[in-house]
Structure formats: C-alpha cells, structure tokens
Design a protein around this motif. Structure first.
Motif, PDB file in Angstrom:
ATOM      1  N   MET A   1       0.842  -1.207   0.000  1.00 22.65           N
ATOM      2  CA  MET A   1       0.000   0.000   0.000  1.00 22.65           C
ATOM      3  C   MET A   1       0.869   1.246   0.000  1.00 22.65           C
ATOM      4  O   MET A   1       1.908   1.277   0.650  1.00 22.65           O
ATOM      5  CB  MET A   1      -0.920  -0.008   1.231  1.00 22.65           C
ATOM      6  N   ASP A   2       0.469   2.295  -0.711  1.00 22.30           N
ATOM      7  CA  ASP A   2       1.172   3.565  -0.722  1.00 22.30           C
ATOM      8  C   ASP A   2       1.260   4.108   0.701  1.00 22.30           C
ATOM      9  O   ASP A   2       0.301   4.063   1.473  1.00 22.30           O
ATOM     10  CB  ASP A   2       0.423   4.547  -1.623  1.00 22.30           C
ATOM     11  N   LEU A   3       2.456   4.636   1.092  1.00 24.97           N
ATOM     12  CA  LEU A   3       2.678   5.068   2.470  1.00 24.97           C
ATOM     13  C   LEU A   3       1.707   6.148   2.895  1.00 24.97           C
ATOM     14  O   LEU A   3       1.213   6.141   4.038  1.00 24.97           O
ATOM     15  CB  LEU A   3       4.128   5.547   2.624  1.00 24.97           C
ATOM     16  N   LYS A   5      -1.363   6.640   1.819  1.00 22.46           N
ATOM     17  CA  LYS A   5      -2.671   6.009   2.056  1.00 22.46           C
ATOM     18  C   LYS A   5      -2.696   5.300   3.403  1.00 22.46           C
ATOM     19  O   LYS A   5      -3.682   5.340   4.132  1.00 22.46           O
ATOM     20  CB  LYS A   5      -2.992   5.021   0.931  1.00 22.46           C
ATOM     21  N   GLU A   6      -1.578   4.619   3.721  1.00 22.50           N
ATOM     22  CA  GLU A   6      -1.502   3.904   4.995  1.00 22.50           C
ATOM     23  C   GLU A   6      -1.615   4.881   6.164  1.00 22.50           C
ATOM     24  O   GLU A   6      -2.295   4.604   7.161  1.00 22.50           O
ATOM     25  CB  GLU A   6      -0.189   3.132   5.059  1.00 22.50           C
ATOM     26  N   ARG A   7      -0.959   6.035   6.036  1.00 24.91           N
ATOM     27  CA  ARG A   7      -1.026   7.037   7.102  1.00 24.91           C
ATOM     28  C   ARG A   7      -2.435   7.611   7.244  1.00 24.91           C
ATOM     29  O   ARG A   7      -2.907   7.864   8.357  1.00 24.91           O
ATOM     30  CB  ARG A   7      -0.024   8.151   6.813  1.00 24.91           C
ATOM     31  N   LEU A   9      -5.272   6.091   6.518  1.00 26.73           N
ATOM     32  CA  LEU A   9      -6.107   5.079   7.178  1.00 26.73           C
ATOM     33  C   LEU A   9      -5.806   5.025   8.673  1.00 26.73           C
ATOM     34  O   LEU A   9      -6.714   4.863   9.499  1.00 26.73           O
ATOM     35  CB  LEU A   9      -5.871   3.707   6.535  1.00 26.73           C
ATOM     36  N   THR A  10      -4.524   5.172   9.045  1.00 29.72           N
ATOM     37  CA  THR A  10      -4.154   5.210  10.462  1.00 29.72           C
ATOM     38  C   THR A  10      -4.774   6.424  11.140  1.00 29.72           C
ATOM     39  O   THR A  10      -5.272   6.339  12.274  1.00 29.72           O
ATOM     40  CB  THR A  10      -2.623   5.246  10.619  1.00 29.72           C
TER      41      THR A  10
END
Length: 319
Positions: A1-3, A5-7, A9-10
């Motif tokens: 996953m693109d970093l 996007k991950e952030r 979602l977090t």
C-alpha cells in the motif's frame, strides 16, 4: 500500500478511537509534519468524512459524534475502476442478469461519500464503452479526468484545459463536453471546441490541467457520441489513404467493416471501401481479415504490398 494512504487510514483509526487529538499529536504518531496533517484532514473532509477542527492553542481534531466509517473505503480512482468494471461486465454479457450489476452498484453507492457518489453516478449516466481492438496501442486515462469530464457532460458545464497534440504541440481549449467513451483501447471526449468553432474529439491521455468554468451549455438534441467518434477517426490525416472495391453488396460491407476502420459506399460491381493508416501492411492485414474478394483501386503502393503478402503466403503454403 502507498505510504500516504496507509497514514491516512491510520489517521482515521486514531480519530475513531479517541474523542479528540491535537495536530501536533497526530503528526508525531504518523511521523509527518503538522502541515501534512492539515492536508490529510482537508482531503478527508472533501471526501465527505465529518472531521471537525477546533482552532486555538488547545484545539484539535475529532470525528463528528455518532459517525461510523463504512466497512470499505475507496479512493476516487478505485471507485471509478469498480464502476467501470461492473458496466463492462454487463456490456460483455458476463452478468447473467442486469439485477446483479444493479445490486453491486447499489451496495457500492451506500459506502461512498455523497460528493464521490454523485460524480460516479454522472459517470454511469454519460460514459459509453465501445469495442476494444488488439491492433491498437492502449491509451491511459487519469481517473480524476474521467470523473471531471463525465460530471461536466451530465451537468452541462463548459471546461477549459491544455491539450497536447500527437506532434507534442500544446494549446488552450474551451470545450462543451457532449460525451465520453472508451473505444478501441483509448478514452475520448467529443464536444464543441470553442477554439476551432467546430466539433472535435480529444484523447483523454493528452488532456492537461482540466478545470470547470462558470459557463454552461446544452448538448444538441439527437447527438450520437459513437457516430461522432467514428466520423472523427475517419478524418485523421493518415500517411496512406486507400480505396478498394469489395466484391460484396453494400449491406454486407457495412456489416463487416468497423466504422472506426473505414467507410463504405455503393459502387458498380460491389462496394467502395475508403481506409487510412500510417502503415500499408496494416491495411493489407485488415483487408485479409474481411475474408472477401477485393480489387485495389489505389494507391499503387497498396497493390504492391498486397502482392508481397500474397507471395509470402504462397511460400508458406508450399512449405
């Protein structure tokens, strides 16, 4: 996953789990700057996520009380891909019932924020999916461009954009977009071009910096998007323009010849086919695929190319 996007979602999980968090605290948890946090928050708010911000030294961010995230979250482009996949499945006959497509679209509709839901509905209402063609190079279209064009076409909003031609020349365009279609491996938009004061068809992979204007338009009554795209394709200034007499009636010729490939008209002894391409061998392959007798009317170079192909096949047949 693109970093990023991950952030994001977090960030959503943090705001769901806590009543309120300061921008500084979020930045530390995500290992980004407070400015990046503000950008993430603005992006989520634009997608319809009700994040409230309190100003001041002790201010912070919180999710509106009572709001629960849907079980699935999609970016604009991901949602567009899903909708196009469902529409393509219906067109290709992969869904045994239209109810399956309608049901899947309805479920997707329920988990999307209102702004994105409206843009995807515009795409469903305006996009047309034509045939593919393995002989043509595939053209990429940016998802945001597709959504912007389809929304403008449905709502009658004039657009401005820069366009890069096949020769690499850029120009500023003002367009009334009448319709968007995927045809023979590429995306196209057709409409009234105010620079040329005429109907024009544009490839989406060559459109740059597109923006809606405050001006509106009305699509002409009876406008046929695919007819316009076929007409535009037939007028492309190819290196070679050929004429061939097909030894079949006009109705059969129209059934065999894709309008995007060439045009047919009646003539004595059969049907006249006008066809253009940058490669003579491509024309020869197209003619052979028709599976009917034909006579080359011009140019002489095409006659020579047909003879070369016939000689090659004769050698293959003899082994």
């Amino acid at each position: 996953m693109d970093l990023s996007k991950e952030r994001i979602l977090t960030l959503l999980e943090l705001l769901q789990a806590r009543r309120e968090m300061s921008g500084e605290e979020i930045a530390q948890r995500l290992e980004v700057t407070p400015r990046t946090v503000r950008r993430y928050i603005r992006g989520l708010q634009e997608k319809g996520i009700p994040i409230e911000a309190e100003r001041g030294r002790t201010g912070g961010y919180r999710m509106r009380p009572g709001f629960k995230l849907p079980p699935l979250m999609f970016t604009n482009e991901e949602a567009l891909v899903l909708v196009l996949g469902l529409l393509a499945a219906e067109r290709l006959g992969l869904a045994t019932s239209g109810l399956a497509v309608e049901g899947a679209l309805a479920k997707l509709d329920r988990v999307l924020p209102e702004t994105l839901r409206d843009r995807l509905r515009a795409a469903q209402e305006t996009l047309q999916l034509g045939p593919g063609d393995s002989d043509h190079e595939r053209g990429h279209a940016d998802g945001e461009t597709v959504l912007t064009l389809s929304t403008a076409a449905r709502n009658g909003v004039r657009l401005s954009f820069r366009y890069r031609s096949s020769r690499g020349e850029e120009s500023e365009r003002l367009l009334d977009p009448y319709g968007i279609a995927f045809h023979n491996g590429r995306w196209y938009v057709a409409g009234w071009d105010h620079l040329r004061e005429a109907m024009r068809t544009f490839r989406l992979d060559r459109i740059l910096d597109i923006e809606p204007t405050r001006e509106s338009f009305e699509t002409p009554e009876g406008f046929d998007l695919m007819d316009e795209i076929h007409r535009s394709m037939a007028s492309v200034p190819y290196r070679w323009r050929a004429e061939v007499r097909l030894e079949i009636p006009l109705d059969e010729a129209r059934r065999l010849v894709n309008p995007n490939v060439g045009t047919v008209e009646p003539m004595e002894g059969g049907s006249r086919l006008r066809i253009g391409a940058d490669d003579l061998e491509w024309i020869v392959r197209r003619l052979s695929l028709l599976g009917v007798a034909f006579t080359v009317l011009g140019p002489p170079e095409l006659r020579d190319a047909v003879l070369r192909e016939a000689a090659r096949l004769a050698v293959c047949a003899r082994g």
